[in-house]
Design a protein around this motif. Structure first.
Motif, PDB file in Angstrom:
ATOM      1  N   UNK A  23      88.727  -1.957  31.990  1.00 59.07           N
ATOM      2  CA  UNK A  23      88.560  -0.738  31.197  1.00 59.07           C
ATOM      3  C   UNK A  23      88.365   0.484  32.091  1.00 59.07           C
ATOM      4  N   UNK A  24      89.239   0.617  33.102  1.00 63.93           N
ATOM      5  CA  UNK A  24      89.195   1.740  34.021  1.00 63.93           C
ATOM      6  C   UNK A  24      89.592   3.001  33.273  1.00 63.93           C
ATOM      7  N   UNK A  25      88.800   4.060  33.356  1.00 63.08           N
ATOM      8  CA  UNK A  25      89.117   5.264  32.589  1.00 63.08           C
ATOM      9  C   UNK A  25      90.288   6.060  33.168  1.00 63.08           C
ATOM     10  N   UNK A  40     105.012   4.857  25.058  1.00 66.31           N
ATOM     11  CA  UNK A  40     104.387   4.666  26.368  1.00 66.31           C
ATOM     12  C   UNK A  40     102.884   4.905  26.295  1.00 66.31           C
ATOM     13  N   UNK A  41     102.457   5.928  25.573  1.00 71.82           N
ATOM     14  CA  UNK A  41     101.025   6.197  25.388  1.00 71.82           C
ATOM     15  C   UNK A  41     100.360   5.005  24.703  1.00 71.82           C
ATOM     16  N   UNK A  42     100.998   4.476  23.672  1.00 73.10           N
ATOM     17  CA  UNK A  42     100.454   3.305  22.975  1.00 73.10           C
ATOM     18  C   UNK A  42     100.367   2.100  23.904  1.00 73.10           C
ATOM     19  N   UNK A  43     101.358   1.948  24.803  1.00 74.54           N
ATOM     20  CA  UNK A  43     101.316   0.848  25.775  1.00 74.54           C
ATOM     21  C   UNK A  43     100.113   0.992  26.701  1.00 74.54           C
ATOM     22  N   UNK A  44      99.814   2.227  27.131  1.00 69.40           N
ATOM     23  CA  UNK A  44      98.629   2.453  27.958  1.00 69.40           C
ATOM     24  C   UNK A  44      97.358   2.119  27.179  1.00 69.40           C
ATOM     25  N   UNK A  45      97.297   2.545  25.935  1.00 70.08           N
ATOM     26  CA  UNK A  45      96.107   2.297  25.107  1.00 70.08           C
ATOM     27  C   UNK A  45      95.885   0.799  24.918  1.00 70.08           C
ATOM     28  N   UNK A  47      96.707  -1.612  26.983  1.00 70.14           N
ATOM     29  CA  UNK A  47      96.537  -2.345  28.234  1.00 70.14           C
ATOM     30  C   UNK A  47      95.051  -2.621  28.449  1.00 70.14           C
ATOM     31  N   UNK A  48      94.652  -3.891  28.569  1.00 69.41           N
ATOM     32  CA  UNK A  48      93.220  -4.212  28.619  1.00 69.41           C
ATOM     33  C   UNK A  48      92.486  -3.654  29.837  1.00 69.41           C
ATOM     34  N   UNK A  49      93.186  -3.450  30.955  1.00 74.88           N
ATOM     35  CA  UNK A  49      92.509  -2.952  32.151  1.00 74.88           C
ATOM     36  C   UNK A  49      92.235  -1.456  32.097  1.00 74.88           C
ATOM     37  N   UNK A  95     102.056  -1.668  35.819  1.00 73.10           N
ATOM     38  CA  UNK A  95     102.406  -2.728  34.873  1.00 73.10           C
ATOM     39  C   UNK A  95     103.001  -2.150  33.601  1.00 73.10           C
ATOM     40  N   UNK A  96     102.369  -1.117  33.056  1.00 69.74           N
ATOM     41  CA  UNK A  96     102.864  -0.494  31.824  1.00 69.74           C
ATOM     42  C   UNK A  96     104.222   0.156  32.057  1.00 69.74           C
ATOM     43  N   UNK A  97     104.346   0.908  33.156  1.00 68.55           N
ATOM     44  CA  UNK A  97     105.606   1.605  33.446  1.00 68.55           C
ATOM     45  C   UNK A  97     106.717   0.601  33.745  1.00 68.55           C
TER      46      UNK A  97
END
Length: 123
Positions: A23-25, A40-45, A47-49, A95-97
């Motif tokens: 949960x890195x900010x 892409x924003x939703x993919x970041x949201x 992502x568990x890390x 990872x997301x990108x």
């Protein structure tokens, strides 16, 4: 005094334990109004890390460039004063990108295959 080095070893080792930093900010700055950028924003949201509160800049023309088949850069600003935190942020964003990049490549190949005409042979 005897137990202090042991306690210190466990506390310090816990900082570098695999998967201990989650949960890195980060903040996502979405300058694009298109659906690809929102995905892409939703993919970041999701992502568990990552806890979306740090700086990832999605350019204004992100969706348009993807629709035209052009390459698009996403900017990441990370403070590397803590290498554990910085490394976790970079890995999560990559990872997301990378997942989005693979999705775009697959969609391009599918679209290219649909546009090709295949000769019909008499049997």
């Amino acid at each position: 005094m005897i137990f202090l080095p042991i306690v210190y070893t466990f506390l310090f080792g816990g900082l570098f334990y695999e998967n201990s930093l989650t949960r890195v900010p980060i903040i996502v700055c979405n300058l694009d109004d298109g659906s690809a950028a929102q995905t892409l924003v939703n993919d970041f949201i999701n992502t568990p890390e990552v806890n979306v509160v740090g700086v990832v800049v999605i350019p204004k023309d992100f969706s348009q460039k993807l629709a035209r088949g052009e390459n698009v850069a996403v900017e990441l600003a990370v403070n590397y004063s803590s290498t554990v935190t910085g490394g976790t942020v970079v890995r999560a964003v990559q990872s997301v990108v990378a997942t989005k990049n693979a999705e775009v490549l697959v969609n391009r190949r599918i679209a290219a295959a649909r546009s090709e005409t295949f000769p019909v042979h008499d049997i």
